[in-house]
Write an enzyme that holds these catalytic residues in place. Structure first.
Site, PDB file in Angstrom:
ATOM      1  N   GLY A   1       0.547  -4.716  -0.398  1.00  0.00           N
ATOM      2  CA  GLY A   1       1.989  -4.529  -0.272  1.00  0.00           C
ATOM      3  C   GLY A   1       2.766  -5.326  -1.298  1.00  0.00           C
ATOM      4  N   VAL A   2       4.063  -5.107  -1.310  1.00  0.00           N
ATOM      5  CA  VAL A   2       4.940  -5.729  -2.284  1.00  0.00           C
ATOM      6  C   VAL A   2       5.313  -7.141  -1.832  1.00  0.00           C
ATOM      7  CG1 VAL A   2       7.213  -5.539  -3.365  1.00  0.00           C
ATOM      8  CG2 VAL A   2       5.852  -3.491  -2.969  1.00  0.00           C
ATOM      9  N   GLY A   3       5.467  -8.045  -2.780  1.00  0.00           N
ATOM     10  CA  GLY A   3       6.015  -9.357  -2.459  1.00  0.00           C
ATOM     11  C   GLY A   3       5.070 -10.497  -2.742  1.00  0.00           C
ATOM     12  N   SER A   4       5.599 -11.693  -2.599  1.00  0.00           N
ATOM     13  CA  SER A   4       4.878 -12.893  -3.002  1.00  0.00           C
ATOM     14  C   SER A   4       3.656 -13.157  -2.138  1.00  0.00           C
ATOM     15  CB  SER A   4       5.806 -14.103  -2.945  1.00  0.00           C
ATOM     16  OG  SER A   4       6.855 -13.946  -3.878  1.00  0.00           O
TER      17      SER A   4
ATOM     18  N   GLU B   1       0.211   1.103  -4.336  1.00  0.00           N
ATOM     19  CA  GLU B   1       1.535   1.657  -4.568  1.00  0.00           C
ATOM     20  C   GLU B   1       2.111   0.929  -5.783  1.00  0.00           C
ATOM     21  OE1 GLU B   1       4.153   2.224  -0.854  1.00  0.00           O
ATOM     22  OE2 GLU B   1       5.038   0.555  -1.916  1.00  0.00           O
TER      23      GLU B   1
ATOM     24  N   ASN C   1      14.355  -4.365   4.260  1.00  0.00           N
ATOM     25  CA  ASN C   1      14.179  -3.503   3.091  1.00  0.00           C
ATOM     26  C   ASN C   1      13.900  -2.053   3.492  1.00  0.00           C
ATOM     27  OD1 ASN C   1      14.424  -5.804   1.485  1.00  0.00           O
ATOM     28  ND2 ASN C   1      12.222  -6.157   1.479  1.00  0.00           N
TER      29      ASN C   1
ATOM     30  N   GLY D   1       5.711   1.961   1.989  1.00  0.00           N
ATOM     31  CA  GLY D   1       4.446   2.675   2.136  1.00  0.00           C
ATOM     32  C   GLY D   1       3.542   2.074   3.201  1.00  0.00           C
TER      33      GLY D   1
END
Lengths: 498, 498
Positions: free
Chosen positions: B263-266, B288, B378, B382
């Site tokens: 997934g997205v992010g730190s 993604e 947010n 996905g």
């Protein structure tokens, strides 16, 4: 003896009585038993096992396709036979044991059970007990009225008990399409391109040396109770037919709609029956359980083809269908539940999925399983497999229950099985809410206006108005969000005392 | 002029300024703009449109791949430009407008946006604005650092504005694999059989007569902030590596694991970085957004191939990668988000999906989106596409936030994005809970013991014990289920006052 039903002669000496076969099952084993929605369960061996447990307590972990028929789930629970049970059930006695924490129930998407077995997340079944209509020349097993997880259980298990049901129609042979996806990392596409695609074999292709016992039985198909349509279910069906007519008119659906999936039970069955008099022809079904409505539509010439993983009928309909099964041979297929419910196929075919909600909320989240957020009813079944990937995901329910003491539309569902992302259309006898492309606040407005019972409309509207004052993309007042459920627990009704 | 970038000569007279092109966009239109995770957005036309809206108010419905970079989502919200926005965003200004109910935000599984467009559930875009690295001899559009929904938006829209970004690396050409599923009812399988399968073309094959304008821009890649790993994210990574090692040892995963989605992010990025020193080689990614960690792993020789729909990097990593993009050509592919996130492919490949939770509960239900159950952060992105069909569905989060005022593990999540059916593994810096094959009461025990911060362990245990006394398959005390969130709202902390 039984030469036509056991065509591999070397297997004849495996025949034994059900109690003898049941003795193969020991305490602590993981057992797979055929059966889905009450169809195709291995009744004789199961009953013998229950007897055995009554005499001499033992516990097993039980994996099936879905619910067992002939009251077996309840009898097993009563006999204290079940340590763990997955992936679905629908029995009041077992339900009680689950809700008391006595049976560990693993409620799971029906298409995924086999993936979990393959992935080693679940123990390998020690024994699979599979009801069969016959054993082929190759020693392969031809299932009866359900496929469910039978193929995967038989292929995975260390040993197999075949329960040969002489009462099963020989016309089941040829109806099944048994397919197993390849092992990863070299898995290909599931080649079902249409509802009527045949991609596999007619029998479960196991090595016959793994057959440890054959039990001869003579069990009638289990009949399921099916309530006739009433005014409310008729109203739900009418709303849906009108919606489909409009979709066709707008060019969003063709005249024969799209492959239909319909959930289990009287409401879904009644909705499906509503299509008999509707102006749609050449319908096809790509579903899980084929119920009375499938055969009503086939007989009415409205349905061209039906694909399922199980046939579960009322006694009246069963009487008509099972005796004449040969007549339906060209228009029916029964698949493993992994394939009937496979996300890949559901998404590809563009299915219209119609399932029943226990309750839904202001924003379209659906609870399919938990009464009061805590007590399991049956299980999520295939509803998640279908709702997530359907072209149109529809949930239906009556707007109230228990003489109006319960509203099926609530501020916040007490348990979420399907999130608002997976819901396109909600229908009650009050009306239809088309939620496609709407934001939560818009969804709430349309659900209150179209789906809620008049007795609860003002209260829900008040809740929404107050929540909007608190703000948020999905406004809620957490102090009140579950208050209707709490009031029901405390007073026996969701209605506020005035 | 720009002959190498616009290779179809007849299109040269379509060149105009960004403000001129933006004038094609009128009040009430539905507009598709390229961009995913801050990469590949059509910045110049968007900025011109924002200017235009400031001078002369107008409102549009905006569909993108996911969030726009260069602060565009916030600037658009500030300019009052957005009536409706889908399917994802990550901007504080837009977030505020959404939570105030000023922008109707449709938060949707990223793989499904295009299905909804195709199905006629969303209005046809009047104009698509697509950032491109070049236009081919055939007039086809080669996207830049994201594909997202660009192909589908360009193919569906009545008119197309191409924003030719001269600052984009010419090495993007050849990196994309543009594929559109056939229309139903004759859709075939999506032929991605491996992470590195190439099934489509290098460009978006639109009829060049639909290109209404070409705008020349010179925009640097947007950089995303990326926090370095800290002790907690390192601990999460360590728990996961140890888990993977055990899965390999038990024969449940091969030495090169399975295709990874992150997934997205730190936090997710840090977890992925944890694999650099882990004893796994020849890893592949089917994800993604490709973040810094992808290139760190490629450079370390640990990752063999990465498939994504967007490349979003920190400025330091972007500096290194975008200048040397050609070096990665054989080991990268960028796909439409419909394909990168397609349930069919995710299930087939057997992906290990690692996503970040906002909070999760006692039974493993996950909230990815709504702060306090009401305020959108947010979007689901996905995470649902992957979690539902992954071979292993993993969610990670730190066990507490805001100096311990918030526990990320709560009695009942205030909003459900992923139900317990879709969660295999939960990880916090405290430990890892392996929930596979467990019933809710068993899941609760293991989550309390392994994932909860010590400051909240006793309270959660007390809640669970009290709930079990009330009974149910999934025990809850509805009077207390949301009490931690309510207390946070009222006192600023989930901690009970002693």
């Amino acid at each position: 003896m039984h030469a036509a039903r056991i065509r591999l002669a070397s297997l004849h000496d495996k025949i034994m009585s059900a109690p003898q076969a049941a003795l193969l099952i020991k305490d602590g084993m993981t057992i797979g038993i055929s059966g889905f929605g009450g169809a195709g369960d291995a009744t004789a061996v199961s009953l013998a096992l229950i007897e055995q447990a009554r005499r001499d307590p033992l516990k097993i972990n039980l994996i099936t396709g879905a619910s067992l028929g002939h009251g077996l789930d309840g009898l097993m629970a009563e006999a204290g036979l079940l340590a763990r049970r997955m992936p679905f059930q629908g029995d009041p006695v077992l339900r009680k044991a689950i809700n008391e924490g006595k049976v560990m129930f693993i409620d799971q998407h029906l298409s995924e059970v086999v993936e979990q077995l393959r992935g080693g997340y679940l123990p390998t079944p020690d024994i699979a007990v599979i009801e069969a209509v016959c054993i082929t020349e190759q020693g392969h097993i031809v299932p009866t009225s359900s496929v469910g997880n039978s193929a995967s259980l038989a292929l995975a298990a260390k040993q197999v008990i075949v329960e040969l049901n002489l009462a099963s129609s020989p016309h089941f042979e040829g109806l099944h399409d048994i397919y197993q996806p390849q092992n990863r990392p070299h898995r290909g596409a599931i080649p079902v391109l249409q509802s009527n695609s045949r991609i596999g074999s007619h029998a479960i292709e196991i090595d016959p040396s793994r057959i440890a016992a054959i039990v001869i039985s003579n069990t009638a198909e289990a009949a399921v109770p099916m309530l006739p349509p009433d005014n409310d279910t008729q109203a739900i069906a009418n709303h849906l037919v009108r919606f489909f007519e409009n979709e066709v008119e707008m060019g969003r659906l063709p005249r024969n709609l799209a492959p239909l999936q319909v959930g289990v039970g009287s409401i879904a069955n009644a909705v499906m029956c509503g299509l008999i008099d509707a102006p749609f022809n050449d319908l096809v079904q790509y579903s899980e359980v084929l119920q009375d409505s499938t055969f009503d539509l086939l007989d009415a010439g409205k349905l061209k083809f039906a694909s399922g993983c199980s046939i579960t009928l009322s006694s009246a309909c069963g009487e008509r269908v099972f005796k004449n099964l040969g007549q339906y041979a060209e228009r029916l297929v029964l698949r493993p539940q992994e394939i009937s419910n496979h996300p890949e196929v559901i998404r590809r075919l563009g299915i219209i999925a119609i399932n029943t909600a226990l309750e839904f909320d202001l924003y379209g989240n659906v609870n399919s399983t938990h009464v009061g957020g805590t007590h399991m009813m049956n299980g999520i079944g295939g509803s998640g497999d279908f709702a997530r990937n359907a072209h149109l995901s529809i949930f239906v329910t009556k707007s109230i229950a228990k003489d109006g003491k319960i509203s099926r539309v609530v501020p916040m569902v007490s348990h979420v099985d399907h999130t608002e992302h997976d819901i396109d259309i909600l229908v009650t006898e009050q009306g239809l809410a088309d939620l496609r492309g709407l934001a939560p606040r818009e969804r709430a407005r349309i659900i209150i206006d179209h789906c809620v019972h008049p007795d609860y409309q003002e209260a829900l509207n008040d809740y929404f108005t107050a929540a909007c004052r608190l703000g948020g993309h999905t406004p809620h007042d957490l102090n009140q969000a579950l208050s209707w459920h709490i009031r029901l627990n405390e007073t026996g009704s969701m209605q506020a005392v005035r």
